[in-house]
Design an enzyme around this catalytic site. Structure first.
Site, PDB file in Angstrom:
ATOM      1  N   ASP A  70       1.321  -1.179   0.213  1.00 45.03           N
ATOM      2  CA  ASP A  70       0.093   0.306  -0.145  1.00 45.03           C
ATOM      3  C   ASP A  70       0.848   1.912  -0.171  1.00 45.03           C
ATOM      4  O   ASP A  70       1.920   1.474   0.902  1.00 45.03           O
ATOM      5  CB  ASP A  70      -0.711  -0.030   1.018  1.00 45.03           C
ATOM      6  N   SER A 150      -7.165   3.698  -1.453  1.00 37.20           N
ATOM      7  CA  SER A 150      -6.596   2.868  -1.530  1.00 37.20           C
ATOM      8  C   SER A 150      -7.664   1.950  -1.705  1.00 37.20           C
ATOM      9  O   SER A 150      -7.917   0.596  -2.409  1.00 37.20           O
ATOM     10  CB  SER A 150      -6.569   1.990  -0.249  1.00 37.20           C
ATOM     11  N   ASP A 201     -10.724  -2.179   6.699  1.00 33.67           N
ATOM     12  CA  ASP A 201      -9.885  -0.913   5.296  1.00 33.67           C
ATOM     13  C   ASP A 201      -9.263  -1.166   4.011  1.00 33.67           C
ATOM     14  O   ASP A 201     -10.035  -2.763   3.636  1.00 33.67           O
ATOM     15  CB  ASP A 201      -7.912  -1.234   6.191  1.00 33.67           C
ATOM     16  N   THR A 203      -8.323  -1.571   1.384  1.00 37.85           N
ATOM     17  CA  THR A 203      -7.390  -3.055   0.205  1.00 37.85           C
ATOM     18  C   THR A 203      -8.112  -4.266   0.848  1.00 37.85           C
ATOM     19  O   THR A 203      -8.287  -5.049   0.039  1.00 37.85           O
ATOM     20  CB  THR A 203      -5.833  -2.594   0.196  1.00 37.85           C
ATOM     21  N   ARG A 214     -15.759   4.060   2.719  1.00 37.60           N
ATOM     22  CA  ARG A 214     -15.271   3.044   3.541  1.00 37.60           C
ATOM     23  C   ARG A 214     -14.828   2.733   5.073  1.00 37.60           C
ATOM     24  O   ARG A 214     -14.556   2.180   5.491  1.00 37.60           O
ATOM     25  CB  ARG A 214     -13.825   3.382   2.970  1.00 37.60           C
ATOM     26  N   GLU A 385      -1.192  -7.549   1.536  1.00 35.06           N
ATOM     27  CA  GLU A 385      -1.190  -6.738   1.903  1.00 35.06           C
ATOM     28  C   GLU A 385      -0.414  -5.924   2.675  1.00 35.06           C
ATOM     29  O   GLU A 385      -0.059  -6.622   3.832  1.00 35.06           O
ATOM     30  CB  GLU A 385      -2.400  -5.854   2.350  1.00 35.06           C
ATOM     31  N   ASP A 390       2.087   2.507   3.209  1.00 31.85           N
ATOM     32  CA  ASP A 390       1.131   4.295   3.295  1.00 31.85           C
ATOM     33  C   ASP A 390       1.078   4.459   4.462  1.00 31.85           C
ATOM     34  O   ASP A 390       1.053   6.175   4.946  1.00 31.85           O
ATOM     35  CB  ASP A 390       0.360   3.738   2.337  1.00 31.85           C
ATOM     36  N   LYS A 391       0.864   4.549   5.451  1.00 25.42           N
ATOM     37  CA  LYS A 391       0.011   4.791   6.861  1.00 25.42           C
ATOM     38  C   LYS A 391       1.478   5.820   7.139  1.00 25.42           C
ATOM     39  O   LYS A 391       1.505   6.474   7.999  1.00 25.42           O
ATOM     40  CB  LYS A 391      -0.333   3.894   7.986  1.00 25.42           C
ATOM     41  N   HIS A 394       2.269   8.553   5.331  1.00 20.26           N
ATOM     42  CA  HIS A 394       1.297   9.794   5.418  1.00 20.26           C
ATOM     43  C   HIS A 394       1.941  10.520   6.543  1.00 20.26           C
ATOM     44  O   HIS A 394       1.524  11.624   6.889  1.00 20.26           O
ATOM     45  CB  HIS A 394      -0.111   9.390   6.022  1.00 20.26           C
ATOM     46  N   ASP A 431      -1.463   0.121  -4.833  1.00 18.40           N
ATOM     47  CA  ASP A 431      -2.173   0.781  -5.337  1.00 18.40           C
ATOM     48  C   ASP A 431      -1.982   2.379  -5.653  1.00 18.40           C
ATOM     49  O   ASP A 431      -3.156   2.809  -6.232  1.00 18.40           O
ATOM     50  CB  ASP A 431      -2.984   0.702  -4.399  1.00 18.40           C
ATOM     51  N   HIS A 432      -1.587   2.695  -4.900  1.00 16.74           N
ATOM     52  CA  HIS A 432      -1.227   3.944  -5.690  1.00 16.74           C
ATOM     53  C   HIS A 432       0.748   4.748  -5.137  1.00 16.74           C
ATOM     54  O   HIS A 432       1.324   4.142  -3.865  1.00 16.74           O
ATOM     55  CB  HIS A 432      -1.871   5.024  -4.653  1.00 16.74           C
ATOM     56  N   HIS A 484      -0.708  10.777  -0.839  1.00 15.23           N
ATOM     57  CA  HIS A 484      -0.625  10.310  -1.938  1.00 15.23           C
ATOM     58  C   HIS A 484      -0.049  11.007  -3.072  1.00 15.23           C
ATOM     59  O   HIS A 484      -1.096  12.353  -2.762  1.00 15.23           O
ATOM     60  CB  HIS A 484      -1.805   9.444  -2.283  1.00 15.23           C
TER      61      HIS A 484
HETATM   62 ZN   LIG Z   1      -2.854   5.945   1.820  1.00 12.51          ZN
END
Ligand SMILES: [Zn+2]
Length: 498
Positions: A70, A150, A201, A203, A214, A385, A390-391, A394, A431-432, A484
């Site tokens: 992610d 995501s 979450d 994904t 979501r 995943e 990702d987290k 961030h 995913d991004h 992102h």
């Molecule tokens: Zn994110």
């Protein structure tokens, strides 16, 4: 189960999601946004509408393992490789997938794909709010947006339909879309879903649910069960008490994947608000439905065995799982950082210390799927995943994202060394893309961390998509702050059809 019966079941399951609050596609009078190849948003939003190339090759895989890092853009891979292996080093998993194999009959391929979403963006596309702030149906396809979250990205690969940020396996009008687990089950395959994030979450959710929002984690919303915020976080028609298909956690149980391992156990302590299990906790519902359950217990997860008709639901932490490395903090330019570069330190709370690394969870999932008669006969589909790349990106946390990339890499390496690549397709992608960038020197106008890499050099990692890591309270897609980004992503695969 015969293929016919399984397929009938999958279609019945999809028909049942009509109660999600789906809307007929309206005319797109205001749709004036075109991509360069001439497709309108309405065309791009159709099932398969964003496909650029036709399928190539004719080899079919029996099993598929889909690894999603992610937020793992090229930059995030490179940051972690430089730090952990050196700039000229290589990963055992990430850098092995997609490379020509010593085995002549194993296909391999590497490419790139784009990730844009459609709709106006987060929180405002196919749902709106009434005067009381409750979420209601509100079709508004909007425009093409270059940066996905995501859930829109996951929905796209899980269903073949592009959609809006915040959507889970529904199109821009709110219509549920058939997903990979439903297709795998219809083909008689075993199914598995593993993540380091909360299992609700985005994904993992795109394999187990259809939700207009979501955040619709449980029957009481995204809460620990001591309050109920569902009317603000779920389309109200979706809730069980209103005759809908229920929250993501409740749908996870109905989807009944053979193996589900992740975090987010606290949301299962919520109380079911409607339907057959009203008044019970979601954990109680899971047990009554015949699941083998594990709550925050790595030893019990490792002891799980395949049992006929008793799928595995093992949630290892209340929320997202603790990271492998302790956090670092990106700060403003300071020469002292060059003189004293950061060295990441292990996190004592990481569950890998107790036998629940992503590699351990992947191994358990593969063992359970290989012991499953459906898996043996018809194959399996497993998604894994690495969520917190990702987290932590961030959060501007370089050590955090590097440790999570390391954990993810080792899970991939395990799979590459332990599956039969003549019948199993291993895919690794993201995913991004995300914020972090490697710079030659600390930037004057962005936050950064200076790290000491494996080859002994200083590496500056910059975080420049938020002003600081605490001020942008509404930023990010997971309560984080750095944003992102919209660049195309690597996709690599080994095995039949790669
Ligand atoms: Zn994110």
């Amino acid at each position: 189960m015969s293929k016919h019966k399984a397929l009938t079941g999958a279609i019945a399951a999809l028909a049942s999601v009509a109660t999600l609050g789906a809307l007929a596609a309206p005319a797109l009078a205001a749709d004036t946004t075109y991509s360069p190849n001439g497709k309108s948003v309405a065309e791009l939003a159709q099932h398969g509408g964003a496909q650029r190339i036709a399928a190539i090759g004719n080899k079919k895989a029996k099993n598929v393992v889909l690894f999603i890092g992610d937020g793992m853009g090229d930059s995030e891979i490179t940051v972690a490789r430089d730090y952990l292996k050196g700039a000229n080093g290589h990963f055992d998993g990430l850098d092995a997938v997609g490379q020509p194999s010593a085995l002549d009959d194993v296909q391999a391929g590497t490419g790139q794909y784009t990730t844009f979403s459609v709709g106006n963006g987060s929180k405002d596309s196919a749902v709106g709010k009434d005067g009381d702030g409750k979420l209601v149906a509100n079709p508004n396809p909007g425009k093409l947006t270059p940066v996905t979250d995501s859930s829109a990205s996951g929905s796209a690969w899980a269903t073949g339909t592009k959609t809006y940020n915040n959507a889970v396996d529904v199109d821009i009008y709110g219509n549920p879309q058939l997903n990979l687990f439903e297709l795998a089950k219809a083909a008689g395959k075993a199914t598995g879903n593993v993540t380091t994030a909360e299992i609700q979450d985005a994904t993992p959710a795109v394999l187990e649910s259809h939700s207009s929002e979501r955040a619709c984690y449980g029957p009481q919303g995204k809460t620990d069960g001591t309050s109920n915020n569902a009317s603000k976080q779920c389309l109200i028609n979706q809730l069980k008490e209103n005759g809908g298909i229920g929250s993501i956690s409740e749908q996870l149980l109905d989807t009944r994947a053979d193996v589900t391992i992740g975090g987010g156990s606290k949301y299962f302590r919520q109380t079911v608000q409607g339907g057959e299990y009203k008044g019970k906790t979601v954990w109680e519902q899971a047990k009554e439905m015949g699941f083998q359950t594990v709550e925050n217990d790595p030893a019990a997860m490792n002891a799980l065995q395949y049992k006929d008709g008793q799928p595995v639901l093992a949630l290892m932490s209340d929320g997202n799982m603790p990271t492998k490395f302790n956090p670092s903090k990106a700060t403003a330019k300071d020469p002292a950082k060059d003189a004293n570069p950061t060295v990441c330190t292990p996190n004592a709370d990481w569950l890998g210390n107790q036998g629940s690394s992503l590699k351990d969870m992947t191994k358990k999932a593969l063992d359970l799927l290989n012991d499953n008669p459906n898996g043996q006969k018809n194959g399996f589909f497993l998604q894994v995943e690495g969520a917190s790349i990702d987290k932590q990106d961030h959060a501007g946390n370089a050590c955090g994202q590097i440790g999570e990339t390391d954990d993810f890499d080792q899970a991939i390496a395990y799979a590459m060394q332990n599956v039969d690549l003549t019948n199993t397709l291993v895919i690794v992608t993201a995913d991004h893309a995300h914020t972090s960038q490697i710079l030659n020197a600390q930037p004057a106008y962005a936050l950064s961390t200076v790290l000491k890499t494996a080859d002994g050099n200083n590496m500056v990692v910059s975080y420049g998509t938020a002003q600081d890591d605490s001020r942008d309270a509404d930023g990010g897609y997971n309560g984080g702050d750095m944003e992102h980004t919209g660049t195309q992503l690597r996709i690599a695969a080994s095995g039949p059809g790669a």
